[in-house]
Design a protein around this motif. Sequence first.
Motif, PDB file in Angstrom:
ATOM      1  N   LYS A  75     -18.346 -16.329 -41.373  1.00 19.45           N
ATOM      2  CA  LYS A  75     -18.479 -14.903 -40.654  1.00 19.45           C
ATOM      3  C   LYS A  75     -17.191 -14.140 -39.655  1.00 19.45           C
ATOM      4  O   LYS A  75     -17.280 -15.178 -38.694  1.00 19.45           O
ATOM      5  N   ASP A  76     -16.686 -13.171 -40.530  1.00 25.25           N
ATOM      6  CA  ASP A  76     -15.833 -11.833 -39.960  1.00 25.25           C
ATOM      7  C   ASP A  76     -14.347 -12.402 -39.347  1.00 25.25           C
ATOM      8  O   ASP A  76     -13.821 -12.253 -38.305  1.00 25.25           O
ATOM      9  N   ILE A  77     -14.398 -13.951 -39.871  1.00 26.95           N
ATOM     10  CA  ILE A  77     -12.503 -14.457 -40.135  1.00 26.95           C
ATOM     11  C   ILE A  77     -11.881 -13.761 -40.258  1.00 26.95           C
ATOM     12  O   ILE A  77     -10.524 -13.901 -40.041  1.00 26.95           O
ATOM     13  N   ASP A  78     -11.915 -12.696 -41.045  1.00 26.42           N
ATOM     14  CA  ASP A  78     -10.888 -11.666 -41.361  1.00 26.42           C
ATOM     15  C   ASP A  78     -10.934 -10.697 -40.627  1.00 26.42           C
ATOM     16  O   ASP A  78      -9.663 -10.233 -41.130  1.00 26.42           O
ATOM     17  N   LYS A  79     -11.225 -11.005 -39.802  1.00 32.29           N
ATOM     18  CA  LYS A  79     -11.861  -9.157 -38.901  1.00 32.29           C
ATOM     19  C   LYS A  79     -11.756  -9.231 -37.359  1.00 32.29           C
ATOM     20  O   LYS A  79     -10.752  -9.085 -36.771  1.00 32.29           O
ATOM     21  N   ASP A  80     -12.106 -10.639 -36.844  1.00 30.40           N
ATOM     22  CA  ASP A  80     -11.562 -10.919 -35.354  1.00 30.40           C
ATOM     23  C   ASP A  80     -10.377 -12.142 -35.713  1.00 30.40           C
ATOM     24  O   ASP A  80     -10.346 -13.416 -35.697  1.00 30.40           O
ATOM     25  N   ALA A  81      -9.320 -11.620 -35.447  1.00 28.60           N
ATOM     26  CA  ALA A  81      -7.712 -12.543 -35.382  1.00 28.60           C
ATOM     27  C   ALA A  81      -8.598 -14.449 -34.720  1.00 28.60           C
ATOM     28  O   ALA A  81      -7.703 -15.146 -35.133  1.00 28.60           O
ATOM     29  N   MET A  82      -9.050 -14.300 -33.906  1.00 31.03           N
ATOM     30  CA  MET A  82      -9.597 -15.469 -32.121  1.00 31.03           C
ATOM     31  C   MET A  82     -10.236 -15.975 -33.213  1.00 31.03           C
ATOM     32  O   MET A  82     -10.319 -17.488 -33.077  1.00 31.03           O
ATOM     33  N   ARG A  83     -11.230 -15.519 -34.144  1.00 26.68           N
ATOM     34  CA  ARG A  83     -12.238 -16.066 -34.843  1.00 26.68           C
ATOM     35  C   ARG A  83     -11.591 -17.026 -35.631  1.00 26.68           C
ATOM     36  O   ARG A  83     -11.665 -18.039 -35.839  1.00 26.68           O
ATOM     37  N   HIS A  84     -10.881 -15.994 -36.823  1.00 27.69           N
ATOM     38  CA  HIS A  84      -9.469 -16.917 -37.914  1.00 27.69           C
ATOM     39  C   HIS A  84      -9.410 -18.735 -37.042  1.00 27.69           C
ATOM     40  O   HIS A  84      -9.116 -19.205 -38.311  1.00 27.69           O
ATOM     41  N   LYS A  85      -8.131 -17.852 -36.028  1.00 27.83           N
ATOM     42  CA  LYS A  85      -7.542 -19.654 -35.012  1.00 27.83           C
ATOM     43  C   LYS A  85      -8.901 -20.259 -35.367  1.00 27.83           C
ATOM     44  O   LYS A  85      -8.256 -21.611 -35.396  1.00 27.83           O
ATOM     45  N   GLU A  86      -9.553 -19.775 -34.251  1.00 23.64           N
ATOM     46  CA  GLU A  86     -10.461 -20.970 -33.577  1.00 23.64           C
ATOM     47  C   GLU A  86     -11.524 -21.807 -35.764  1.00 23.64           C
ATOM     48  O   GLU A  86     -11.872 -22.923 -35.887  1.00 23.64           O
ATOM     49  N   ALA A  87     -11.865 -21.330 -36.757  1.00 22.40           N
ATOM     50  CA  ALA A  87     -11.814 -21.535 -37.795  1.00 22.40           C
ATOM     51  C   ALA A  87     -11.132 -22.480 -38.866  1.00 22.40           C
ATOM     52  O   ALA A  87     -11.916 -23.684 -38.460  1.00 22.40           O
TER      53      ALA A  87
END
Length: 324
Positions: A75-87
Motif C-alpha cells: 500500500k502507498d509504495i508509489d505515493k510515499d518515497a520512504m515506504r517505496h524504499k522500505e518495500a
Amino acid sequence: MLSSKEEVVSASNGLHYDRARQIKAFDDSKAGVKGLLDAGIQEIPQFFVMPPEEICYKKSGSNLQKPQIPIIDLKDIDKDAMRHKEAIREIKQAFEKWDFSRFNEQPTEIKHEFYSRDSSKKIPPNPDELPATCREIIIEYSKQVNKLGLTIFEQLAEGLGPNRDYLLDMDCAKGHYFVCHYYPACPQPDRTLGTSRHCDPDFITILLQDHIGGLQVFYLDQWIDVPPVEGALIVNAGEMLQLITNDKFSSAEHRVVANSAGPRISVACFFSTRLQPLERLYGPIKELLSNDTPPLYRETPLCDYIAYYHAKGLGKSVLPDFKL
C-alpha cells in the motif's frame, strides 16, 4: 513378465501389483480423483501411495523453530518515497532469504467471487472461450494480478541495481497463465501428497489459495507451512529468476500436502516464458557479474530448458544441469 517400472511392491502389505495397468484404468475411467472420492473409497489406490521419507515433514532430524513467511504491504509504495524504499528492501530480502513471500492489498471481493465460479483450466487466450458465468471476473483478476506482477518485477530490479525496468525489458512479465487446482479431501493424507516437491519453471509465481491451506516451502532443512492469510497473495521465485540473477535469488522448492479437510482450491499465476521465442537465450544478468562474481550458468536457449524440465518431471531443481 512385468518390467521393474511396472511391478511395484507395496510397503504396507508386500503384495505385487501392476502399476501401469492400474494407472491406465484410472485414466480411462475419466472420473479423476474426485470420482474416486464420490464413489466412497476409504483407501487410496496403491499408485498414489508415496514412500514415507517423501511425505515426512522434515528432511532430517532438525528441531529448529519454524520461522514465519514474511508479509509485505504494498500500500502507498508509489505515493510515499520512504515506504517505496522500505518495500524494495523488504522484497529483496524476502527473495534472497526465503524465495517466498506474501503480498497484501489483494482485493477481497475479487477473491471470493473468483472462487464462487468454476474455472478448472488455465485461461485461454480468447476471452470468448471462457464460461460466461466467470468470464468477467477472470479477465479482471488477470488484469489485477498482472499489475501486481509488474510492480514486483520493478521492485526486484531496483533492489538488484541495474534499473527499474530491467527485468521487464527482459520480458519476464511478457506472458502469464493460470493453473487452477482442485484437491478433494483425502481419506489417507499421511500416505500421499497433493503435489510433490518441485520448483516452478518460471520467473515468479503468484498464488491464491483458499482457507484450507496445505502449501509448504522447504527452508532450513525442513518443510514450513504457508498458511492462508486473508487479503494476501503468495509470491515465490521460479528457476528462471534464479538463473538470470546468478543465484542471487533462488527458486523456492515447495509442495502441497494432502489433507482430509478439503476440498482445497488454489489458483497459480505463472509469469513465464510461454510467449517468448523458443530460441531466445537466457543467462545471468551481465550487470550482476564481475571478476569476483563469475557467471554460474551458461546461456541457455529457452527451448532446451523447457524440454529438459518437462522430460525430468516434478522434483528438485534442474538448474544444476545448466551450470558452467
